[in-house]
Design an enzyme around this catalytic site. Structure first.
Site, PDB file in Angstrom:
ATOM      1  N   ARG A 151       0.771  -1.431   0.034  1.00  0.00           N
ATOM      2  CA  ARG A 151       0.038   0.028   0.133  1.00  0.00           C
ATOM      3  C   ARG A 151       0.867   1.283   0.043  1.00  0.00           C
ATOM      4  O   ARG A 151       0.379   2.232  -0.752  1.00  0.00           O
ATOM      5  CB  ARG A 151      -1.116   0.114   1.162  1.00  0.00           C
ATOM      6  CG  ARG A 151      -0.111   0.197   2.673  1.00  0.00           C
ATOM      7  CD  ARG A 151      -1.374   0.256   3.646  1.00  0.00           C
ATOM      8  NE  ARG A 151      -0.534   0.149   4.932  1.00  0.00           N
ATOM      9  CZ  ARG A 151      -0.944   0.952   6.128  1.00  0.00           C
ATOM     10  NH1 ARG A 151      -1.980   1.893   5.894  1.00  0.00           N
ATOM     11  NH2 ARG A 151      -0.150   0.681   7.174  1.00  0.00           N
TER      12      ARG A 151
ATOM     13  N   GLU B  71     -18.602   4.740  -0.395  1.00  0.00           N
ATOM     14  CA  GLU B  71     -17.922   3.831  -1.688  1.00  0.00           C
ATOM     15  C   GLU B  71     -18.729   3.853  -2.786  1.00  0.00           C
ATOM     16  O   GLU B  71     -17.936   3.739  -3.832  1.00  0.00           O
ATOM     17  CB  GLU B  71     -17.303   2.745  -1.107  1.00  0.00           C
ATOM     18  CG  GLU B  71     -16.416   2.859   0.284  1.00  0.00           C
ATOM     19  CD  GLU B  71     -16.845   3.208   1.413  1.00  0.00           C
ATOM     20  OE1 GLU B  71     -16.052   3.210   2.662  1.00  0.00           O
ATOM     21  OE2 GLU B  71     -18.063   3.084   1.626  1.00  0.00           O
TER      22      GLU B  71
ATOM     23  N   PHE C 159     -14.262  -2.857   1.234  1.00  0.00           N
ATOM     24  CA  PHE C 159     -15.225  -1.838   0.824  1.00  0.00           C
ATOM     25  C   PHE C 159     -15.397  -1.617  -0.827  1.00  0.00           C
ATOM     26  O   PHE C 159     -16.280  -1.533  -1.282  1.00  0.00           O
ATOM     27  CB  PHE C 159     -15.006  -0.530   1.461  1.00  0.00           C
ATOM     28  CG  PHE C 159     -14.960  -0.615   2.846  1.00  0.00           C
ATOM     29  CD1 PHE C 159     -15.797  -1.320   3.890  1.00  0.00           C
ATOM     30  CD2 PHE C 159     -13.977   0.319   3.691  1.00  0.00           C
ATOM     31  CE1 PHE C 159     -15.868  -1.297   5.071  1.00  0.00           C
ATOM     32  CE2 PHE C 159     -13.934   0.240   5.025  1.00  0.00           C
ATOM     33  CZ  PHE C 159     -14.860  -0.698   5.811  1.00  0.00           C
TER      34      PHE C 159
ATOM     35  N   HIS D 107      -5.470  -3.121   2.204  1.00  0.00           N
ATOM     36  CA  HIS D 107      -5.644  -3.827   3.348  1.00  0.00           C
ATOM     37  C   HIS D 107      -6.692  -5.001   3.335  1.00  0.00           C
ATOM     38  O   HIS D 107      -7.805  -5.348   3.842  1.00  0.00           O
ATOM     39  CB  HIS D 107      -6.774  -2.991   4.370  1.00  0.00           C
ATOM     40  CG  HIS D 107      -5.781  -1.833   4.996  1.00  0.00           C
ATOM     41  ND1 HIS D 107      -5.517  -0.693   4.051  1.00  0.00           N
ATOM     42  CD2 HIS D 107      -5.637  -1.448   6.336  1.00  0.00           C
ATOM     43  CE1 HIS D 107      -4.870  -0.001   4.846  1.00  0.00           C
ATOM     44  NE2 HIS D 107      -5.048  -0.165   6.283  1.00  0.00           N
TER      45      HIS D 107
ATOM     46  N   ASP E 299      -7.840  -5.291  13.195  1.00  0.00           N
ATOM     47  CA  ASP E 299      -8.835  -4.857  12.769  1.00  0.00           C
ATOM     48  C   ASP E 299     -10.198  -6.235  12.679  1.00  0.00           C
ATOM     49  O   ASP E 299     -11.383  -5.709  12.609  1.00  0.00           O
ATOM     50  CB  ASP E 299      -8.907  -4.197  11.334  1.00  0.00           C
ATOM     51  CG  ASP E 299      -8.223  -2.804  11.533  1.00  0.00           C
ATOM     52  OD1 ASP E 299      -7.949  -2.531  12.558  1.00  0.00           O
ATOM     53  OD2 ASP E 299      -7.915  -2.107  10.467  1.00  0.00           O
TER      54      ASP E 299
ATOM     55  N   ARG F 280      -1.550  -4.171   3.977  1.00  0.00           N
ATOM     56  CA  ARG F 280      -1.322  -3.371   4.976  1.00  0.00           C
ATOM     57  C   ARG F 280       0.264  -3.695   5.627  1.00  0.00           C
ATOM     58  O   ARG F 280       1.038  -2.666   6.152  1.00  0.00           O
ATOM     59  CB  ARG F 280      -2.265  -3.474   6.084  1.00  0.00           C
ATOM     60  CG  ARG F 280      -1.925  -2.659   7.481  1.00  0.00           C
ATOM     61  CD  ARG F 280      -3.136  -2.984   8.444  1.00  0.00           C
ATOM     62  NE  ARG F 280      -2.790  -2.018   9.485  1.00  0.00           N
ATOM     63  CZ  ARG F 280      -3.516  -2.146  10.567  1.00  0.00           C
ATOM     64  NH1 ARG F 280      -4.214  -3.194  10.939  1.00  0.00           N
ATOM     65  NH2 ARG F 280      -3.649  -1.374  11.821  1.00  0.00           N
TER      66      ARG F 280
END
Length: 312
Positions: free
Chosen positions: A8, A56, A81, A107, A115, A165
């Site tokens: 990322r 989104e 998302f 991610h 998370d 990530r």
């Protein structure tokens, strides 16, 4: 494999770098620019960056509109998302009219870590594979991620780019050549072929060392483009080794393993064992521990390789 950089991070830097070369490049984000690293582009080209907020689905529509005016939009958010929440918009607004929109999904996979399951998207490749004409790229390191962004810019059509990530080793050099749809053979072997994508390329290379200690010769192949799949390379590995292990940070349903198995079952039947997340949701925890917990580590790959060899 000394330096460790998250793909990322490379994504954000690449957007800013190529933004100077491609004036029609624009970037959209859904209130996550600090996490997706698109903030790097925002700082360099504020007039070509659009924060669409936590919306989104709307972001995808805006990206489509921009593409129809000749822009090259990168719509960015977490994979959960970008691929999950926005699947209908991606399918109907990008895929169906084959718009020139790039989706930068960060991610991805279980290495989102703490998370937890709601954000650990292990289904995105499967979802995107079902969309006709969608190109899917899953870079293994920062060098590949940078070149994947450039390739996506120059490619006319929808592209789904998958970034992680967690910081991962950089094993490709400055002379690395990237081509959409063409896998890369990293190591040669004759007993089993470890076909990996994304962060699992590192684990496959480590598994090769474990197998070598037991006198087993394994080749390692990096499949950075899952769709279109490099079927020629996959078939040649099957013909040479007679046993395949696929390795991915994704559910074993519908991802790289499925693509490889589908190809070989029709064109060159070969024993295939799949390393991936086994039809379960993720869970919260440190990324490195989750890799072992879900059986995505080098030792698990080596064990699967021996199972595949036994089926020859």
């Amino acid at each position: 494999m000394a330096d460790k950089i998250a793909t990322r991070e490379a994504y954000g830097k690449a957007l800013a770098e190529f933004g100077a070369e491609y004036e029609n490049l624009v970037v959209l984000d859904a209130d996550l620019a600090a996490a997706t690293k698109t903030g790097t582009f925002k700082k360099a080209f504020p007039d070509r960056f659009f924060d669409c907020g936590i919306a989104e689905n709307n972001m995808i529509g805006v990206a489509v509109g921009l593409s129809l005016t000749g822009k090259i939009p990168f719509a960015s958010s977490f994979a959960m998302f970008a691929a999950g929440r926005s699947f209908e918009q991606v399918r109907n607004s990008i895929g169906y009219p084959h718009c020139n929109v790039k989706i930068g999904a960060t991610h991805a996979g279980i290495t989102v870590g703490e998370d937890g399951a709601t954000h650990q998207c292990c289904e995105d490749i499967a979802l995107m594979r079902t969309i006709p004409g969608m190109t899917i790229i899953n870079p293994a390191d920062a060098v590949e991620a940078r070149l994947a962004v450039k390739a996506a810019i120059e490619y006319n059509g929808p592209v789904y780019l998958r970034f992680g990530r967690m910081a991962v080793p950089v094993f490709n050099g400055d002379d690395y050549k990237f081509e959409i749809g063409k896998g890369v053979k990293l190591a040669d072997g004759c007993d089993v072929s470890l076909i990996a994508t994304g962060i699992e390329v590192e684990q496959a290379l480590l598994a090769r060392e474990l197998l070598a200690n037991e006198g087993i010769s394994a080749s390692v192949v990096n499949i950075h483009t899952i769709k279109p799949l490099d079927e020629e390379l996959v078939i040649s590995e099957a013909e040479k080794c007679g046993a395949i292990v696929t390795c991915e940070e994704h559910t074993v349903i519908g991802g790289l393993g499925a693509a490889v198995a589908e190809c070989l079952s029709e064109k060159r039947p070969t024993p295939v064992k799949r390393v991936g997340v086994n039809d379960t949701f993720g869970r919260s925890g440190p990324a490195k521990e989750l890799i072992s917990y879900f059986g995505l580590d080098a030792a698990s790959i080596a064990a699967k390789a021996k199972e595949a060899i036994a089926l020859k």
